[in-house]
Design an enzyme around this catalytic site. Structure first.
Site, PDB file in Angstrom:
ATOM      1  N   ARG A 118       0.787  -1.137   0.181  1.00 22.63           N
ATOM      2  CA  ARG A 118       0.079  -0.107   0.065  1.00 22.63           C
ATOM      3  C   ARG A 118       0.949   1.087  -0.109  1.00 22.63           C
ATOM      4  O   ARG A 118       0.441   2.379   0.281  1.00 22.63           O
ATOM      5  CB  ARG A 118      -0.884   0.052   1.053  1.00 22.63           C
ATOM      6  CG  ARG A 118      -1.848  -1.197   1.081  1.00 22.63           C
ATOM      7  CD  ARG A 118      -3.192  -0.740   1.912  1.00 22.63           C
ATOM      8  NE  ARG A 118      -4.235  -2.082   1.870  1.00 22.63           N
ATOM      9  CZ  ARG A 118      -4.158  -2.988   2.720  1.00 22.63           C
ATOM     10  NH1 ARG A 118      -3.600  -2.678   3.764  1.00 22.63           N
ATOM     11  NH2 ARG A 118      -5.040  -3.897   2.524  1.00 22.63           N
ATOM     12  N   LYS A 140       4.005  12.040 -10.849  1.00 22.60           N
ATOM     13  CA  LYS A 140       3.135  11.365 -11.653  1.00 22.60           C
ATOM     14  C   LYS A 140       4.106   9.941 -12.016  1.00 22.60           C
ATOM     15  O   LYS A 140       5.212   9.767 -12.614  1.00 22.60           O
ATOM     16  CB  LYS A 140       3.018  12.004 -13.054  1.00 22.60           C
ATOM     17  CG  LYS A 140       1.964  13.301 -12.949  1.00 22.60           C
ATOM     18  CD  LYS A 140       1.696  13.593 -14.373  1.00 22.60           C
ATOM     19  CE  LYS A 140       0.707  14.685 -14.195  1.00 22.60           C
ATOM     20  NZ  LYS A 140       0.469  15.533 -15.563  1.00 22.60           N
ATOM     21  N   GLU A 182      11.708  20.336 -23.107  1.00 22.07           N
ATOM     22  CA  GLU A 182      10.851  20.262 -21.887  1.00 22.07           C
ATOM     23  C   GLU A 182      11.231  21.519 -21.156  1.00 22.07           C
ATOM     24  O   GLU A 182      10.706  22.209 -20.588  1.00 22.07           O
ATOM     25  CB  GLU A 182      10.957  19.119 -21.143  1.00 22.07           C
ATOM     26  CG  GLU A 182      10.367  17.659 -21.742  1.00 22.07           C
ATOM     27  CD  GLU A 182       8.798  17.856 -21.669  1.00 22.07           C
ATOM     28  OE1 GLU A 182       8.121  18.627 -20.959  1.00 22.07           O
ATOM     29  OE2 GLU A 182       8.053  17.018 -22.037  1.00 22.07           O
ATOM     30  N   LYS A 224       9.364  23.535 -12.177  1.00 25.65           N
ATOM     31  CA  LYS A 224       8.287  22.707 -11.926  1.00 25.65           C
ATOM     32  C   LYS A 224       7.980  22.448 -10.202  1.00 25.65           C
ATOM     33  O   LYS A 224       6.813  22.096 -10.000  1.00 25.65           O
ATOM     34  CB  LYS A 224       9.140  21.147 -12.304  1.00 25.65           C
ATOM     35  CG  LYS A 224       8.249  20.095 -12.152  1.00 25.65           C
ATOM     36  CD  LYS A 224       7.932  19.282 -13.360  1.00 25.65           C
ATOM     37  CE  LYS A 224       6.717  18.144 -13.037  1.00 25.65           C
ATOM     38  NZ  LYS A 224       6.810  17.152 -13.920  1.00 25.65           N
ATOM     39  N   GLU A 234      -3.132  18.553 -10.548  1.00 15.61           N
ATOM     40  CA  GLU A 234      -3.386  18.816 -11.829  1.00 15.61           C
ATOM     41  C   GLU A 234      -4.976  19.281 -11.765  1.00 15.61           C
ATOM     42  O   GLU A 234      -6.032  18.802 -12.644  1.00 15.61           O
ATOM     43  CB  GLU A 234      -3.141  18.090 -12.981  1.00 15.61           C
ATOM     44  CG  GLU A 234      -3.198  18.657 -14.281  1.00 15.61           C
ATOM     45  CD  GLU A 234      -2.350  17.823 -15.377  1.00 15.61           C
ATOM     46  OE1 GLU A 234      -1.386  17.145 -15.128  1.00 15.61           O
ATOM     47  OE2 GLU A 234      -2.928  17.531 -16.136  1.00 15.61           O
ATOM     48  N   ARG A 239      -0.967  22.946 -12.842  1.00 15.38           N
ATOM     49  CA  ARG A 239      -0.308  21.859 -13.711  1.00 15.38           C
ATOM     50  C   ARG A 239      -0.411  21.407 -14.921  1.00 15.38           C
ATOM     51  O   ARG A 239       0.428  21.242 -15.534  1.00 15.38           O
ATOM     52  CB  ARG A 239      -0.341  20.595 -12.723  1.00 15.38           C
ATOM     53  CG  ARG A 239       0.918  19.725 -12.961  1.00 15.38           C
ATOM     54  CD  ARG A 239       0.894  18.620 -11.703  1.00 15.38           C
ATOM     55  NE  ARG A 239       2.076  17.603 -12.321  1.00 15.38           N
ATOM     56  CZ  ARG A 239       2.539  16.730 -11.495  1.00 15.38           C
ATOM     57  NH1 ARG A 239       2.211  16.647 -10.346  1.00 15.38           N
ATOM     58  NH2 ARG A 239       3.679  15.777 -11.962  1.00 15.38           N
ATOM     59  N   ASN A 243       1.474  20.616 -19.670  1.00 11.55           N
ATOM     60  CA  ASN A 243       1.014  19.982 -21.079  1.00 11.55           C
ATOM     61  C   ASN A 243       1.119  20.700 -22.392  1.00 11.55           C
ATOM     62  O   ASN A 243       0.641  20.367 -23.372  1.00 11.55           O
ATOM     63  CB  ASN A 243      -0.427  19.471 -20.850  1.00 11.55           C
ATOM     64  CG  ASN A 243      -0.309  18.592 -19.632  1.00 11.55           C
ATOM     65  OD1 ASN A 243       0.452  17.677 -19.330  1.00 11.55           O
ATOM     66  ND2 ASN A 243      -1.507  18.574 -18.953  1.00 11.55           N
ATOM     67  N   HIS A 246       1.713  19.317 -25.714  1.00 10.98           N
ATOM     68  CA  HIS A 246       1.654  17.795 -25.430  1.00 10.98           C
ATOM     69  C   HIS A 246       0.286  17.293 -26.446  1.00 10.98           C
ATOM     70  O   HIS A 246       0.368  16.040 -26.604  1.00 10.98           O
ATOM     71  CB  HIS A 246       1.464  17.506 -23.910  1.00 10.98           C
ATOM     72  CG  HIS A 246       2.781  17.247 -23.188  1.00 10.98           C
ATOM     73  ND1 HIS A 246       3.659  18.486 -23.284  1.00 10.98           N
ATOM     74  CD2 HIS A 246       3.454  16.700 -22.820  1.00 10.98           C
ATOM     75  CE1 HIS A 246       4.807  18.005 -22.558  1.00 10.98           C
ATOM     76  NE2 HIS A 246       4.589  16.834 -22.174  1.00 10.98           N
ATOM     77  N   HIS A 250       1.074  14.666 -28.805  1.00  8.19           N
ATOM     78  CA  HIS A 250       0.512  13.361 -28.516  1.00  8.19           C
ATOM     79  C   HIS A 250      -0.106  12.782 -29.884  1.00  8.19           C
ATOM     80  O   HIS A 250       0.057  11.488 -30.356  1.00  8.19           O
ATOM     81  CB  HIS A 250      -0.610  13.428 -27.456  1.00  8.19           C
ATOM     82  CG  HIS A 250      -1.525  12.170 -27.203  1.00  8.19           C
ATOM     83  ND1 HIS A 250      -1.020  11.046 -26.473  1.00  8.19           N
ATOM     84  CD2 HIS A 250      -2.382  11.543 -27.895  1.00  8.19           C
ATOM     85  CE1 HIS A 250      -1.621  10.018 -26.378  1.00  8.19           C
ATOM     86  NE2 HIS A 250      -2.843  10.369 -27.618  1.00  8.19           N
ATOM     87  N   HIS A 264       9.450  11.479 -27.359  1.00  6.58           N
ATOM     88  CA  HIS A 264       8.445  12.338 -26.804  1.00  6.58           C
ATOM     89  C   HIS A 264       8.662  13.683 -26.921  1.00  6.58           C
ATOM     90  O   HIS A 264       7.818  14.763 -27.366  1.00  6.58           O
ATOM     91  CB  HIS A 264       8.210  11.777 -25.481  1.00  6.58           C
ATOM     92  CG  HIS A 264       7.296  12.759 -24.665  1.00  6.58           C
ATOM     93  ND1 HIS A 264       5.915  12.713 -24.867  1.00  6.58           N
ATOM     94  CD2 HIS A 264       7.348  13.450 -23.503  1.00  6.58           C
ATOM     95  CE1 HIS A 264       5.465  13.670 -23.959  1.00  6.58           C
ATOM     96  NE2 HIS A 264       6.286  14.013 -23.215  1.00  6.58           N
TER      97      HIS A 264
HETATM   98  N1  GLY Z   1       5.024  16.259 -17.073  1.00  6.75           N
HETATM   99  C1  GLY Z   1       3.808  16.842 -16.757  1.00  6.75           C
HETATM  100  C2  GLY Z   1       3.791  16.992 -15.231  1.00  6.75           C
HETATM  101  O1  GLY Z   1       4.261  16.228 -14.325  1.00  6.75           O
HETATM  102  O2  GLY Z   1       2.399  17.437 -14.881  1.00  6.75           O
END
Ligand code: GLY
Length: 365
Positions: A118, A140, A182, A224, A234, A239, A243, A246, A250, A264
């Protein structure tokens, strides 16, 4: 230097220093229970960096779990393999597993740790520019599913991030460029001065200038960390700004099969140019800013014209790919658009018919 991710009970430090990988004892030593640390990595990274890490931890026994390199490892089978092996090794909740590698290893190990007993702790030791400036920070974690990339995962913050910019010397230039996209993103989102720094220093960074690389990593991690501290999950359109590029990216990645044909970061660079061009076309952003973004990325060798990808697809098909975005809500896509360089915002008002018409033009060049 240390950048803090201010998340209350889940706060953690990002340690950044060249040579840190071989001198990690002060950071990683305290996480070694009974002088033992489990390190999950891939074959390529193990060959390059595992010995250096171990040499800097002479009184610690490293238990390595070594996986195949590549995106295909981010799947159910390898998740199961990692979880079962961590259980065999007797990893406890209070232990910290080390994820040594790029985004694939970081995402997979973070997700395995989010569910092990857990939830157990983990430390990110990112070895690519992309993972150092983006994916290792913010919690993430995910694996890919049949239906798409990163569709199964969890928010699970690491307890520390250890970044050694010197490891970038072993990174192929193409991977360095993918990570650099990035870096540029942080300037385009809300920091026009940093975009100016990128224009002045991007070429040197890609040529291996250590001072430029360290500055870019530290600046990106600070940016960040601030975004993650303000909107960890997000939910507040903060946050989501990360993107930028993206959604378009994508679609191009999906159309090229998420393959090495388009990495990417390369898709993000291409996507950011499209986001600025669409913003200009919608009258939101000066055309000159869209041209400045395109000129910077093209000048460094990025592909910025969709027509140059040689895709055999329609704009409608690209829009269909966009609709698979996991952040789609109530049938509407959140596009990150811009009022100018450093002035990005989230819009849910974009008509997909307009996007399709725009992409049709972009595809024909
Ligand atoms: N790579 C985008 C984020 O971490 O929200």
């Amino acid at each position: 230097m240390i950048v803090d991710v201010a998340l209350g009970m889940r706060a953690y430090p990002i340690h950044i220093a060249p040579g840190l990988l071989g001198a990690a004892a002060p950071v990683l030593g305290p996480f070694a229970r009974n002088q033992r640390l489990v390190v999950v990595t891939d074959e390529s990274v193990a060959a390059l960096h595992l010995e250096t890490l171990a040499a800097g931890l002479p009184s610690v026994t490293i238990e390595p779990i070594i996986l195949p390199p590549g995106e295909a490892t981010k799947d159910w089978a390898h998740l199961q393999l990692v979880v079962e092996r961590l259980l065999e090794l007797g990893v406890e909740r209070s232990d910290a597993v080390v994820a040594l590698g790029g985004g694939v290893i970081g995402d997979l190990v973070g997700f395995a740790c989010s569910m092990l007993k857990r939830g157990c702790r983990f430390v990110q030791v990112p070895t690519t520019l992309l993972s150092q400036v983006d994916s290792s920070v913010g919690g993430k974690t995910a694996i890919n599913a049949k239906a798409g990339k990163n569709l199964v995962g969890a928010f699970h913050q690491p307890v520390a991030v250890l970044i050694d910019p010197a490891v970038l010397a072993t990174l192929p230039r193409r991977e360095l460029m993918a990570g650099y996209a990035e870096v540029v993103k942080y300037g385009l989102i809300n920091d026009a001065a940093f975009f100016g720094w990128c224009e002045a220093n991007g070429a040197a960074l890609l040529d291996g200038d250590a001072t430029a690389q360290i500055h870019a990593i530290a600046h990106s991690c600070r940016a960040k960390a601030a975004v993650v501290a303000a909107d960890e999950r997000e939910t507040d359109d903060i946050r989501a700004l990360l993107n930028l590029g993206h959604t378009f990216g994508h679609a191009f990645e999906a159309e090229t099969g998420f393959s090495s044909r388009l990495l990417h970061g390369e898709a993000v660079a291409l996507g950011m140019v499209q986001a600025f061009r669409l913003s200009a076309r919608l009258g939101l952003c000066p055309q000159s800013d869209a041209e400045r973004v395109a000129a910077h990325l093209a000048g460094l060798g990025f592909t910025i014209e969709p027509a140059a990808l040689g895709l055999n697809c329609t704009a409608a098909r690209l829009v269909e790919h966009m609709k698979q975005d996991k952040k789609m809500s109530a049938g509407r896509l959140a596009f990150i658009l811009a009022r100018g360089i450093g002035q990005s915002f989230v819009s849910r008002d974009v008509e997909l018919a307009d996007v399709e018409a725009f992409l049709a033009e972009q595809l024909t060049g």
